[in-house]
Design a protein around this motif. Structure first.
Motif, short mmCIF file in Angstrom:
data_model
loop_
_atom_site.label_atom_id
_atom_site.label_comp_id
_atom_site.label_asym_id
_atom_site.label_seq_id
_atom_site.Cartn_x
_atom_site.Cartn_y
_atom_site.Cartn_z
N HIS A 130 0.81 -1.22 0.00
CA HIS A 130 0.00 0.00 0.00
C HIS A 130 0.84 1.27 0.00
O HIS A 130 0.27 2.37 0.02
CB HIS A 130 -0.93 0.01 1.21
N CYS A 131 2.17 1.17 0.00
CA CYS A 131 2.99 2.36 0.05
C CYS A 131 4.41 2.05 -0.41
O CYS A 131 4.77 0.89 -0.62
CB CYS A 131 3.02 2.94 1.47
N GLY A 132 5.19 3.10 -0.54
CA GLY A 132 6.60 2.93 -0.86
C GLY A 132 6.95 3.36 -2.27
O GLY A 132 6.10 3.84 -3.04
N PRO A 133 8.22 3.19 -2.64
CA PRO A 133 8.67 3.62 -3.97
C PRO A 133 8.07 2.75 -5.06
O PRO A 133 7.89 1.55 -4.90
CB PRO A 133 10.19 3.45 -3.89
N ARG A 134 7.77 3.34 -6.19
CA ARG A 134 7.27 2.62 -7.36
C ARG A 134 8.01 3.14 -8.60
O ARG A 134 9.00 2.60 -9.01
CB ARG A 134 5.75 2.82 -7.53
N TYR A 135 7.51 4.24 -9.14
CA TYR A 135 8.08 4.77 -10.39
C TYR A 135 9.57 5.06 -10.27
O TYR A 135 10.33 4.79 -11.21
CB TYR A 135 7.32 6.04 -10.79
N SER A 136 10.00 5.59 -9.16
CA SER A 136 11.40 6.01 -9.04
C SER A 136 12.38 4.85 -9.10
O SER A 136 13.56 5.05 -9.39
CB SER A 136 11.61 6.79 -7.74
N ILE A 137 11.90 3.60 -8.86
CA ILE A 137 12.81 2.46 -8.86
C ILE A 137 12.56 1.47 -9.98
O ILE A 137 13.31 0.51 -10.14
CB ILE A 137 12.76 1.72 -7.50
N ILE A 138 11.52 1.68 -10.79
CA ILE A 138 11.17 0.73 -11.85
C ILE A 138 12.14 0.84 -13.02
O ILE A 138 12.43 1.93 -13.50
CB ILE A 138 9.73 0.97 -12.34
N THR A 139 12.63 -0.31 -13.47
CA THR A 139 13.48 -0.34 -14.66
C THR A 139 12.76 -0.92 -15.86
O THR A 139 13.16 -0.68 -17.00
CB THR A 139 14.76 -1.16 -14.38
N ALA A 140 11.73 -1.74 -15.65
CA ALA A 140 10.96 -2.36 -16.75
C ALA A 140 9.65 -2.87 -16.17
O ALA A 140 9.46 -2.93 -14.96
CB ALA A 140 11.75 -3.51 -17.39
N MET A 141 8.75 -3.23 -17.07
CA MET A 141 7.48 -3.85 -16.67
C MET A 141 7.46 -5.29 -17.16
O MET A 141 8.11 -5.61 -18.17
CB MET A 141 6.30 -3.06 -17.25
N PRO A 142 6.73 -6.24 -16.52
CA PRO A 142 5.83 -6.00 -15.39
C PRO A 142 6.60 -5.67 -14.12
O PRO A 142 7.80 -5.89 -14.02
CB PRO A 142 5.07 -7.32 -15.25
N TYR A 143 5.87 -5.16 -13.15
CA TYR A 143 6.46 -4.65 -11.91
C TYR A 143 6.82 -5.82 -11.00
O TYR A 143 6.02 -6.28 -10.20
CB TYR A 143 5.47 -3.69 -11.24
N ASP A 144 8.04 -6.33 -11.16
CA ASP A 144 8.61 -7.36 -10.30
C ASP A 144 9.92 -6.84 -9.73
O ASP A 144 10.54 -5.93 -10.29
CB ASP A 144 8.87 -8.65 -11.08
#
Length: 771
Positions: A132-146
């Motif tokens: 429900h919280c925390g970093p998402r976009y700032s740490i994503i390098t590719a999708m899907p979000y794993d």
């Protein structure tokens, strides 16, 4: 009869939000069998028995996780060979990405409680989070979000974290950034030369140094901050000197709203905005003499935010008061994104750096908001909001691959994908070469992360814009068509798109007020900034607007407000020198090289004509002594004029005669009555009178034109609409006469929203064959 199984495809904001655990728990409750998995298309569910499919779908839609949003659900029945024996969660699969990317989300209450609970294993840990919280976009390098597609990939989960990660009933089930002190990112305090000063007690030592008046650079989720004690004028001046920012307001971070109420007034809506998952900076009215004057340099409002990460919660809990928390950059450059750049750029000017070893993939600034008439309005769209999609109007479901680059100020590019507009986080002003390079990178990252190839490029037509040059280069390199969209049409269209105004709806009337934008080629003057437009998504026609006034010195006029005062007086009150003895600002103006300046205006030499509302505000601010002779940041004069007006009482203000609403706009009467008011009233009341008079003048003319044109919908846009007084006066006057008034809220009214307008205009024109 052959057995069948139901297949359910769900698209939307359904990854990284606890969606699969929600599906699993619901399947358990309903005694269903099958499986669920993430893929690049969203979430895919197989369900047995299929007779329960519709009931399952209804239950799911009413029990969504807090951050989830369903765009579409499609179902089908297929033959089933082996009947599933239970319901399980499968590993993700890759493919063409159609799911949504979540912005970074502020720490939830349960995670915040854990870091302060001495019995919890994450007590004092600066990087806790859950689904429900925390970093998402700032740490994503590719999708899907794993996790393997984030900057958390190098951190291998410990046994305890792994147990939480695989338990569907745990709120950390498949929370990709999950970590603890045993296995996750580490924090340390470093000296400017890189020497480690503290590790286990890094936050306590950092807090102690801040309270001693030191400056710190602090690595946040999406970049760096520069911080100091907000009650220490000397520390504030040191920070200003480091950033070469002598007057521009600085943002604050407070521990909680109880601490906030010691120096600012906060409404219920403002408090809700501060505590929202986006946790933006919110502009609040300051209480008198509650903070050092160096913080806001005489302005009436202060930008304030609450902690949005465990690190910030722990740091603020260790302090006695608020911190100045501003972007970690030197003047004009983007905020630092990694430890090495911080050591190079920031370390020489600070006393210590609070660092960690989780990489930042995408830089994300703090978002900036305000509340007007009980409604939040985004002024800078970044952390917590971007790049979440904004739903486009009906009929734009096929808008896909339209890439718009925005303008050169407050740049934020936009990509249309499958009926949604994705604005990248605010980048800044393109004058800096680093930001020009970052804009190019942002375009590539946006298309790659969203799995959407650019098919059409849109930009502003201004030949001097770096963003336009890049747009032409990208279009040429990739062999793509390019559409240039007029600056003020883009402002208007962005507001229409945000409000999902129908693409085949009747034309609207728009009042677009800003500093400057290139006028179309057929305009009698080259620079617009105060226009009344009749427009839809395809077409735009100017009906009226503020009369054009010279800008003596060209770009110098945007930096030196007195130049605009002279130009307006020469145009509207040429005998102004006769009243100079009664107004200090006019006495000062007579000390300028008037002969040279008048010659520039008369002969149109480096004095282009502009119908700029921003320059009108500069002129009035100069008249009332509300601004220095040279501005040190954009809109300084206008912001001080608004603050001056807000300090006044409206009782018994002089009246204003706006003249006939059927005549073209003219400022002769406004300036004559303004000079009279300035001689009889204090500057604050004159500033308030000006806001009310200008709003009345514009509203009357807009209403008259709307009746003539048969328009019932009015649009207000442009950077000047961020002025709360002006916006409130205009909105009240126009809605009172029965018009529907559209004002930007989700997208900035300033140039930060231009790319959205460019993108939708470009797509509609292409579809209509006008591209």
């Amino acid at each position: 009869m052959e057995q069948q199984i139901a297949e359910i495809r769900i698209r939307g904001t359904v990854q990284g939000v606890g969606f699969r655990p929600c599906v699993w728990q619901l399947a358990q409750q309903m005694a269903l069998r099958g499986d669920v998995r993430n893929d690049a298309d969203g979430v895919f569910i197989r369900l047995f028995p299929p007779t329960q499919m519709h009931r399952f779908q209804q239950q799911l839609e009413t029990h969504l996780p807090p951050l989830a949003h369903i765009d579409s659900i499609t179902t089908r029945l297929l033959p089933c060979g082996d009947i599933p024996q239970d319901f399980c969660i499968l590993d993700s699969t890759r493919g063409h990405n159609r799911t949504q990317v979540l912005p970074d989300i502020a720490t939830c209450e349960r995670c915040r409680s854990e870091i302060f609970d001495t019995r919890d294993r994450r007590h004092g840990y600066a990087f806790g989070n859950c689904t429900h919280c925390g970093p998402r976009y700032s740490i994503i390098t590719a999708m899907p979000y794993d996790r393997s597609h984030t900057t958390m990939a190098p951190f291998r989960r410990c046994a305890a974290c792994q147990h939480e990660y695989v338990q569907p009933l745990d709120r950390r089930f498949h929370a990709q950034p999950i970590a603890c002190a045993e296995c996750g990112p580490r924090l340390w305090l470093a000296a400017p030369d890189g020497t480690e000063l503290a590790r286990e007690n890094a936050i306590a030592v950092a807090a102690q140094r801040l309270q001693q008046g030191q400056l710190l650079a602090i690595k946040a989720t999406g970049g760096f901050h520069l911080a100091c004690d907000a009650s220490d004028p000397c520390a504030i001046e040191r920070l200003r000197s480091l950033k070469h920012r002598p007057h521009k307001p600085l943002a604050l971070m407070v521990r909680d709203t109880a601490q906030l109420r010691a120096f600012a007034r906060v409404s219920r809506t403002e408090e809700q905005l501060l505590h929202s998952p986006a946790a933006p900076i919110v502009l609040l009215d300051m209480l008198p003499a509650s903070l050092p004057s160096a913080l806001c340099s005489g302005l009436a409002r202060v930008g304030t935010m609450l902690p949005s990460t465990p690190l910030q919660h722990l740091l603020m809990a260790a302090l006695n008061g608020p911190l100045v928390m501003t972007s970690g950059n030197v003047e004009g450059a983007p905020p630092c994104q990694d430890n090495s750049s911080a050591m190079t750029q920031l370390a020489p000017g600070v006393d210590a750096l609070l660092l960690h070893n989780r990489d930042i993939r995408h830089r994300v600034d703090d978002s900036l908001t305000q509340v007007i008439a009980g409604r939040p309005q985004i002024l800078r769209r970044a952390r917590g909001y971007a790049p979440a999609g904004i739903y486009l109007p009906a009929g734009m479901q096929d808008a896909d691959g339209i890439l718009a680059l925005g303008g050169d100020l407050k740049n934020a590019p936009c990509l249309l994908r499958q009926g949604r507009a994705h604005l990248a986080p605010h980048l800044g002003d393109m004058e800096n070469p680093q930001l020009q390079r970052q804009l190019h990178q942002s375009l590539e990252q946006l298309t790659q992360l969203l799995g959407c190839r650019a098919r059409l490029i849109a930009c502003d037509p201004h030949p001097g814009y770096h963003s336009r040059r890049l747009a032409h280069r990208v279009a040429q390199t990739q062999g793509l068509p390019l559409v240039e969209v007029a600056h003020h049409h883009a402002h208007l269209a962005a507001c229409l798109a945000e409000h999902r105004y129908p693409i085949d709806g009747p034309p609207v009337l728009g009042l677009i007020l800003d500093g400057s934008g290139l006028a179309p080629a057929n305009s009698p003057h080259p620079i617009w900034g105060g226009e009344i437009l009749r427009a839809d998504y395809r077409h735009c026609q100017r009906l009226d607007g503020l009369p054009a006034v010279a800008l003596p010195g060209g770009d110098q006029a945007a930096r030196e407000p007195w130049r605009n005062l002279l130009a307006h007086l020469e145009r509207w009150q040429p005998e102004w020198a006769q009243t100079a003895a009664r107004l200090p600002a006019l006495q000062d103006l007579q000390q300028q090289p008037l002969h040279t300046l008048r010659a520039m205006i008369q002969h149109n030499q480096n004095a282009p004509l502009a119908s700029s509302c921003g320059r009108l505000f500069d002129a009035v601010a100069a008249l009332l002594g509300a601004t220095p002779s040279r501005q040190s940041f954009e809109a300084q004069a206008a912001m001080h004029l608004e603050a001056l007006a807000q300090s006044a009482t409206a009782a018994s203000l002089p009246g204003f005669d706006p003249g006939s609403a059927t005549d073209m706009l003219d400022l002769t009467g406004l300036w004559q009555q303004l000079l009279d008011c300035a001689q009889s009233e204090p500057p604050a009341r004159t500033a308030l009178w000006f806001h009310q008079a200008l709003a009345r003048l514009l509203a009357r003319r807009l209403q008259a034109l709307a009746h003539d044109q048969g328009c019932t919908t009015l649009v207000l846009g442009g950077g000047c609409l961020q002025n709360r007084l002006l916006q409130a006066e205009l909105s009240t006057a126009l809605t009172a006469t029965g018009f529907e008034v559209l004002i930007p809220h989700q997208v900035p009214a300033n140039d930060g929203g231009l790319a959205l307008g460019q993108a939708v205009v470009a797509w509609v024109r292409r579809e209509a064959g006008h591209g």
